[in-house]
Each structure stands twice: as structure tokens, then as C-alpha cells.
Design a protein around this motif. Structure first.
Motif, PDB file in Angstrom:
ATOM      1  N   LYS A  84      -3.339   9.720  -4.390  1.00 45.75           N
ATOM      2  CA  LYS A  84      -2.797   9.638  -3.025  1.00 45.75           C
ATOM      3  C   LYS A  84      -2.640   8.211  -2.520  1.00 45.75           C
ATOM      4  O   LYS A  84      -1.729   7.919  -1.745  1.00 45.75           O
ATOM      5  N   ASN A  85      -3.555   7.305  -2.894  1.00 47.95           N
ATOM      6  CA  ASN A  85      -3.544   5.942  -2.367  1.00 47.95           C
ATOM      7  C   ASN A  85      -3.516   4.932  -3.508  1.00 47.95           C
ATOM      8  O   ASN A  85      -4.342   4.997  -4.428  1.00 47.95           O
ATOM      9  N   TYR A 109       0.978   5.474   0.102  1.00 47.09           N
ATOM     10  CA  TYR A 109       0.215   6.667   0.466  1.00 47.09           C
ATOM     11  C   TYR A 109       1.079   7.904   0.286  1.00 47.09           C
ATOM     12  O   TYR A 109       2.242   7.925   0.683  1.00 47.09           O
ATOM     13  N   SER A 153      -5.258   2.863  -8.199  1.00 47.78           N
ATOM     14  CA  SER A 153      -5.584   3.943  -7.279  1.00 47.78           C
ATOM     15  C   SER A 153      -6.886   3.651  -6.542  1.00 47.78           C
ATOM     16  O   SER A 153      -7.840   3.134  -7.123  1.00 47.78           O
ATOM     17  N   ASP A 164      -8.524   6.177  -5.320  1.00 44.00           N
ATOM     18  CA  ASP A 164      -9.230   7.453  -5.430  1.00 44.00           C
ATOM     19  C   ASP A 164      -9.834   7.712  -6.804  1.00 44.00           C
ATOM     20  O   ASP A 164     -10.605   8.650  -6.971  1.00 44.00           O
ATOM     21  N   HIS A 169       0.859  -1.191   0.000  1.00 44.67           N
ATOM     22  CA  HIS A 169       0.000   0.000   0.000  1.00 44.67           C
ATOM     23  C   HIS A 169       0.894   1.239   0.000  1.00 44.67           C
ATOM     24  O   HIS A 169       1.801   1.358   0.818  1.00 44.67           O
TER      25      HIS A 169
END
Length: 279
Positions: free
Chosen positions: A214-215, A197, A237, A239, A195
Motif C-alpha cells: 500500500k505504501n 499510496y 515498501s 509495510d 510517496h
């Protein structure tokens, strides 16, 4: 005539100069070159010294390392045998501690045109042990400062890691982190999941690779069977619909000759390739 993919990164800003990249160019074909490594290294009893065009690796993560700003996305390139080389020099010193050796490395990376202003400095402390490996990192690149921490913990056939960094510029502070796990099945199939970030609202592309969201959930696979090697690397992603991938099939045609077929790209752009490698 396609635009440069968002996930393709060039670190040539950390090279003082390059031989002309294009050896031949016309409308339908080009011949390109990349002198990726050319360095001098000297070994002493408890110290090493390196100078020239070489690989500077600082991070721990297998997918996207927040602090590996001098490598870029090493798994996502047609030429992925080695990470990108930058013009630099460094000194590495070893200190015996119990049953291992602590490593302290400090160095400088050169920038194009304004060698010092456009370059970077780094210090890395590395402690390897049976229970795990640990890193502390401090660096400056252009107008950015960063502090990083990395840890890798092995558990039987699995491994766990965390790779974090705080990036500072003027009054702005951004946090980036990558955490993941890897495992080896049947001594042949290697898998990792990570993961990633990134807190930054603005892109830090002036010093480091940074995907647009972002993620991300990132995964990798490598499977060796007889003369075949299958590998996959990709991320999605959380997002948006943004994703990236690279898949390859490598076939051994002889002792030193290999054929590689594959593809890479993002949700908006894809490339397919066929290449021969001879050692």
C-alpha cells in the motif's frame, strides 16, 4: 525460465493484434520484437488528431502515477527509452485563456478481442501556467471508472507534484495517490523523491499497474558527466521487506553508439543486462 517479475508490466491487452513476438526461439536463445509505435498524426490551427499505436500519458507523477493506466511502470524495463504504445485514437482541442492555452483531449483505447468491452475511454483537461500545471481526468477501462487530479508546481530549481485518482467498480471505491518533489543540483544531478499510496485491498491489475503493497517511498537519480550517464530508480515498501530497483550506467562510444550496463529486480528476483544502442 524465471517467472515474470511482479513489477514488469505488459499492456498488450490494449492492442488489437500484434505481429508474432518471437521471431526465433530455441532452448538457449530467443529473438523477440515489439512494434511499439506506428501512428498517424494531423495538426490543425487549434486542434490535433492522432490514430494508431501510440503512447497515451495521463498522469503527473514521476514514479508511479495512479491514473497512467495505459503506460504501466515506465521507469522499470530493459526497453525504457519510450513508454508502452497502445492502439488508440484521440482528438485534442486548444482554447486560448489569458496568456496560455487550455487543452481538452478525449480518446479511445482499443482492447484485444472485444475491442470496446476490453478497451477504455478517457477525457483529460490540461491547464499550463507560470504558477503551475493542472490536470483533470475522467476515464473508463473495462468495468472500472476513475476520476483523477494532477498538479505540478515549479519553485526555482525544484518542482512539486500531486497525482490522485478515485477508482470505482460496482459499490467499491479505492483511492490512489502519488506526491513528490524533484530538484536539479549543479545543472548535472537530478533527484526526485515520491510517496505512493494505494488504498485498494484487491489488485486493479486488470486495468493498471499496481505494486503489491500500500505504501512506497520511491526515488530516482540521474547524473550526467562527460560521456557517462548514471541513473537509478527504486522503491521500498513501508509495510514489508518488498523493494524494487533499476540502476544503469550509459557510456557514449561515439556520436550515435552507446553501451548500457545495469541491473533491475525486486527483493526476490534480480536481472543484470548489457546492451548496445545505435541511433
Amino acid at each position: 525460465n524465471a517467472e515474470t517479475p511482479v513489477f514488469y508490466t505488459s499492456l498488450k491487452d490494449y492492442r488489437i493484434f500484434d505481429i508474432s513476438e518471437k521471431l526465433f526461439s530455441e532452448e538457449r536463445a530467443e529473438i523477440l520484437q515489439n512494434l511499439n509505435q506506428c501512428y498517424y498524426r494531423r495538426f490543425y490551427q487549434s486542434m490535433e488528431f492522432g490514430a494508431g499505436r501510440q503512447i497515451i500519458s495521463l498522469g503527473t507523477a514521476k514514479g508511479i502515477s495512479p491514473v497512467d493506466i495505459f503506460i504501466g511502470l515506465k521507469n522499470f524495463s530493459l526497453e525504457d527509452e519510450e513508454p508502452f504504445g497502445v492502439d488508440s485514437f484521440w482528438i485534442k482541442k486548444y482554447f486560448p485563456v489569458k496568456d496560455t492555452e487550455v487543452e481538452i483531449q478525449t480518446g479511445m483505447v482499443m482492447g484485444k478481442k472485444k475491442i470496446l468491452k476490453n478497451g477504455g475511454f478517457f477525457v483529460k483537461g490540461y491547464y499550463p501556467s507560470e504558477k503551475g500545471d493542472f490536470k483533470l481526468i475522467g476515464l473508463k477501462a473495462k468495468d472500472w471508472y476513475a476520476m483523477g487530479f494532477g498538479a505540478y508546481l515549479p519553485v526555482k530549481k525544484a518542482g512539486f507534484w500531486i497525482d490522485s485518482g478515485l477508482f470505482l467498480k460496482s459499490s467499491k471505491i479505492y483511492f490512489r495517490n502519488a506526491s513528490g518533489v524533484e530538484y536539479l543540483f549543479f545543472q548535472k544531478v537530478y533527484i526526485f523523491v515520491e510517496h505512493y499510496y494505494n488504498q485498494a485491498e484487491e489488485k486493479i491489475l486488470e486495468i493498471t499497474f499496481q505494486p503489491p503493497e500500500k505504501n512506497y517511498l520511491i526515488a530516482g537519480l540521474k547524473w550526467n558527466k562527460d560521456i557517462f550517464e548514471t541513473s537509478f530508480f527504486g522503491g521500498k515498501s513501508f509495510d514489508s521487506e518488498e523493494y524494487f530497483f533499476q540502476i544503469k550506467e550509459e557510456i557514449s562510444l561515439g556520436e550515435n553508439l552507446f553501451l548500457v550496463a545495469g541491473g533491475l529486480g525486486t527483493n526476490s528476483q534480480k536481472f543484470f543486462f548489457l546492451k548496445f544502442k545505435y541511433y
